[in-house]
Design a protein around this motif. Sequence first.
Motif, PDB file in Angstrom:
ATOM      1  N   UNK A   1       0.838  -1.202   0.000  1.00 38.25           N
ATOM      2  CA  UNK A   1       0.000   0.000   0.000  1.00 38.25           C
ATOM      3  C   UNK A   1       0.873   1.251   0.000  1.00 38.25           C
ATOM      4  N   UNK A   2       0.937   1.917  -1.154  1.00 34.50           N
ATOM      5  CA  UNK A   2       1.736   3.140  -1.285  1.00 34.50           C
ATOM      6  C   UNK A   2       1.192   4.264  -0.418  1.00 34.50           C
ATOM      7  N   UNK A   3      -0.112   4.300  -0.232  1.00 28.60           N
ATOM      8  CA  UNK A   3      -0.721   5.400   0.508  1.00 28.60           C
ATOM      9  C   UNK A   3      -0.531   5.335   2.003  1.00 28.60           C
ATOM     10  N   UNK A   4      -0.420   4.132   2.565  1.00 28.88           N
ATOM     11  CA  UNK A   4      -0.347   3.987   4.020  1.00 28.88           C
ATOM     12  C   UNK A   4       1.024   3.535   4.514  1.00 28.88           C
ATOM     13  N   UNK A   5       1.996   3.353   3.591  1.00 27.94           N
ATOM     14  CA  UNK A   5       3.341   2.879   3.966  1.00 27.94           C
ATOM     15  C   UNK A   5       3.276   1.545   4.699  1.00 27.94           C
ATOM     16  N   UNK A   6       2.512   0.593   4.128  1.00 23.43           N
ATOM     17  CA  UNK A   6       2.336  -0.708   4.774  1.00 23.43           C
ATOM     18  C   UNK A   6       2.372  -1.852   3.759  1.00 23.43           C
ATOM     19  N   UNK A   7       2.693  -3.019   4.280  1.00 24.10           N
ATOM     20  CA  UNK A   7       2.427  -4.277   3.587  1.00 24.10           C
ATOM     21  C   UNK A   7       1.373  -4.999   4.415  1.00 24.10           C
ATOM     22  N   UNK A   8       0.202  -5.207   3.837  1.00 22.54           N
ATOM     23  CA  UNK A   8      -0.876  -5.911   4.530  1.00 22.54           C
ATOM     24  C   UNK A   8      -1.016  -7.298   3.910  1.00 22.54           C
ATOM     25  N   UNK A   9      -0.800  -8.327   4.714  1.00 17.06           N
ATOM     26  CA  UNK A   9      -0.837  -9.699   4.213  1.00 17.06           C
ATOM     27  C   UNK A   9      -2.105 -10.403   4.666  1.00 17.06           C
ATOM     28  N   UNK A  10      -2.590 -11.295   3.787  1.00 19.04           N
ATOM     29  CA  UNK A  10      -3.832 -12.027   4.022  1.00 19.04           C
ATOM     30  C   UNK A  10      -3.618 -13.507   3.727  1.00 19.04           C
ATOM     31  N   UNK A  11      -4.246 -14.355   4.520  1.00 21.63           N
ATOM     32  CA  UNK A  11      -4.321 -15.769   4.184  1.00 21.63           C
ATOM     33  C   UNK A  11      -5.364 -15.930   3.088  1.00 21.63           C
ATOM     34  N   UNK A  12      -5.036 -16.695   2.050  1.00 18.12           N
ATOM     35  CA  UNK A  12      -5.950 -16.937   0.931  1.00 18.12           C
ATOM     36  C   UNK A  12      -6.472 -18.362   1.035  1.00 18.12           C
ATOM     37  N   UNK A  13      -7.773 -18.496   1.222  1.00 25.25           N
ATOM     38  CA  UNK A  13      -8.367 -19.818   1.393  1.00 25.25           C
ATOM     39  C   UNK A  13      -8.532 -20.515   0.043  1.00 25.25           C
ATOM     40  N   UNK A  14      -8.867 -21.796   0.085  1.00 29.00           N
ATOM     41  CA  UNK A  14      -9.084 -22.555  -1.151  1.00 29.00           C
ATOM     42  C   UNK A  14     -10.350 -22.096  -1.872  1.00 29.00           C
ATOM     43  N   UNK A  15     -11.175 -21.294  -1.201  1.00 29.82           N
ATOM     44  CA  UNK A  15     -12.366 -20.729  -1.837  1.00 29.82           C
ATOM     45  C   UNK A  15     -12.117 -19.312  -2.368  1.00 29.82           C
ATOM     46  N   UNK A  16     -10.881 -18.825  -2.194  1.00 28.34           N
ATOM     47  CA  UNK A  16     -10.564 -17.492  -2.696  1.00 28.34           C
ATOM     48  C   UNK A  16     -10.943 -16.374  -1.760  1.00 28.34           C
ATOM     49  N   UNK A  17     -11.065 -16.671  -0.478  1.00 22.42           N
ATOM     50  CA  UNK A  17     -11.398 -15.650   0.509  1.00 22.42           C
ATOM     51  C   UNK A  17     -10.133 -15.193   1.234  1.00 22.42           C
ATOM     52  N   UNK A  18     -10.121 -13.914   1.613  1.00 21.19           N
ATOM     53  CA  UNK A  18      -8.969 -13.311   2.282  1.00 21.19           C
ATOM     54  C   UNK A  18      -9.250 -13.102   3.765  1.00 21.19           C
ATOM     55  N   UNK A  19      -8.275 -13.487   4.595  1.00 19.06           N
ATOM     56  CA  UNK A  19      -8.359 -13.270   6.040  1.00 19.06           C
ATOM     57  C   UNK A  19      -7.115 -12.513   6.482  1.00 19.06           C
ATOM     58  N   UNK A  20      -7.263 -11.381   7.197  1.00 18.44           N
ATOM     59  CA  UNK A  20      -6.083 -10.618   7.634  1.00 18.44           C
ATOM     60  C   UNK A  20      -5.099 -11.491   8.395  1.00 18.44           C
ATOM     61  N   UNK A  21      -3.799 -11.333   8.062  1.00 16.64           N
ATOM     62  CA  UNK A  21      -2.769 -12.185   8.646  1.00 16.64           C
ATOM     63  C   UNK A  21      -1.698 -11.373   9.359  1.00 16.64           C
ATOM     64  N   UNK A  22      -1.186 -10.314   8.704  1.00 16.92           N
ATOM     65  CA  UNK A  22      -0.098  -9.524   9.294  1.00 16.92           C
ATOM     66  C   UNK A  22      -0.056  -8.155   8.625  1.00 16.92           C
ATOM     67  N   UNK A  23       0.430  -7.168   9.384  1.00 10.43           N
ATOM     68  CA  UNK A  23       0.638  -5.814   8.859  1.00 10.43           C
ATOM     69  C   UNK A  23       2.067  -5.413   9.172  1.00 10.43           C
ATOM     70  N   UNK A  24       2.801  -5.001   8.139  1.00 12.31           N
ATOM     71  CA  UNK A  24       4.174  -4.528   8.310  1.00 12.31           C
ATOM     72  C   UNK A  24       4.223  -3.042   8.014  1.00 12.31           C
ATOM     73  N   UNK A  25       4.626  -2.245   8.995  1.00 10.71           N
ATOM     74  CA  UNK A  25       4.770  -0.799   8.801  1.00 10.71           C
ATOM     75  C   UNK A  25       6.158  -0.508   8.231  1.00 10.71           C
TER      76      UNK A  25
END
Length: 334
Positions: free
Chosen positions: A162-186
């Motif tokens: 994310x260029x706007x927030x100075x972050x890397x936001x990571x998500x777990x991707x399920x086998x159904x294609x759904x995203x679940x928040x996993x980690x945020x790196x500032x």
Amino acid sequence: MTELVLVGCYTAETGGNGDGISAFRRGIGGALTLETTLPMVSPSWLVKHPTVPMVYAANETGSGEVTSVSLAGGELEALDVVGTGGADPCHLAVTPGGRFLVCANYTGGSLAVFALSPDGRIDERTDLVRHQGHGPDAERQAAAHVHMAVPSPDGSVVSAVDLGTDEIRSYALSTEGRLTPLAVTALPPGTGPRQLVRRPGTTTAYVVGELAGTLLTLRETAPGAFEVTDSVRSSWAEPEVKNLAAHLEIVEDALYLSNRGPDCVTAFTGTTPSAVADQACGAGPRHFALVDGRCYVAAQDEDAIIAFPLSELGEAEPERYPSGSPSFVLAATV
């Protein structure tokens, strides 16, 4: 088999001079010859499916769309056109198994996931997450701007830069294609992260800081979680103008990074990068492709693809191939 170089661009609808996806044939010595152009609105980013002859184009417009393009038989044919759920999609990636297409919506500040059929056709959007926040640059960071979506090597995690927030936001991707928040790196304030690139087989990754003109080295401490271990300027020489770093590629022990403003591709060596040379590559270099020891640069403001051998980087006399407002270069064999 034919070696093609596909070029994405910006078209008149978004202030550019391009016409769509241009297909150049790559000949002896790497010379390019224009074969055909598939008309399309601002296909600014392209990605190829890992197993079938299909390419996906991000149509970077206010409405936000992605188009699937068949390469079967060496012919370009537009197939599916679907909405991305956010304005100005600027990056696409296909998960390693070819099951999902992920899309970064820049102005929309969101990350979309699409299911893909076995033949590569776009099936349905399976998820959409929107980011909130801002950074210290009032002009460029007033809101979230997702610039890249990076699947992990096994496809189980998607990291959104994310260029706007100075972050890397990571998500777990399920086998159904759904995203679940996993980690945020500032990241350091004002970095304006544009890209995240992992070094294969290691826990080392790199972030291109567009706004700060930096190349950050990171360590992945857990799936999708990173810490910054080093930061260097994104060009070899001290730039005399604002440096908007753009695209990064890794080839064995070398890294190559395009810089707008200085208008060069910079070579780095070492796992913790050290810059060794700048190569002039036309005005406004964005994406580039490295093919058989040659570099093909999308020089957007030059209206040209600029090519040169990596063996002469820093001293090469580049070749120029006219192409309206190019933004992306993709090598494909059909």
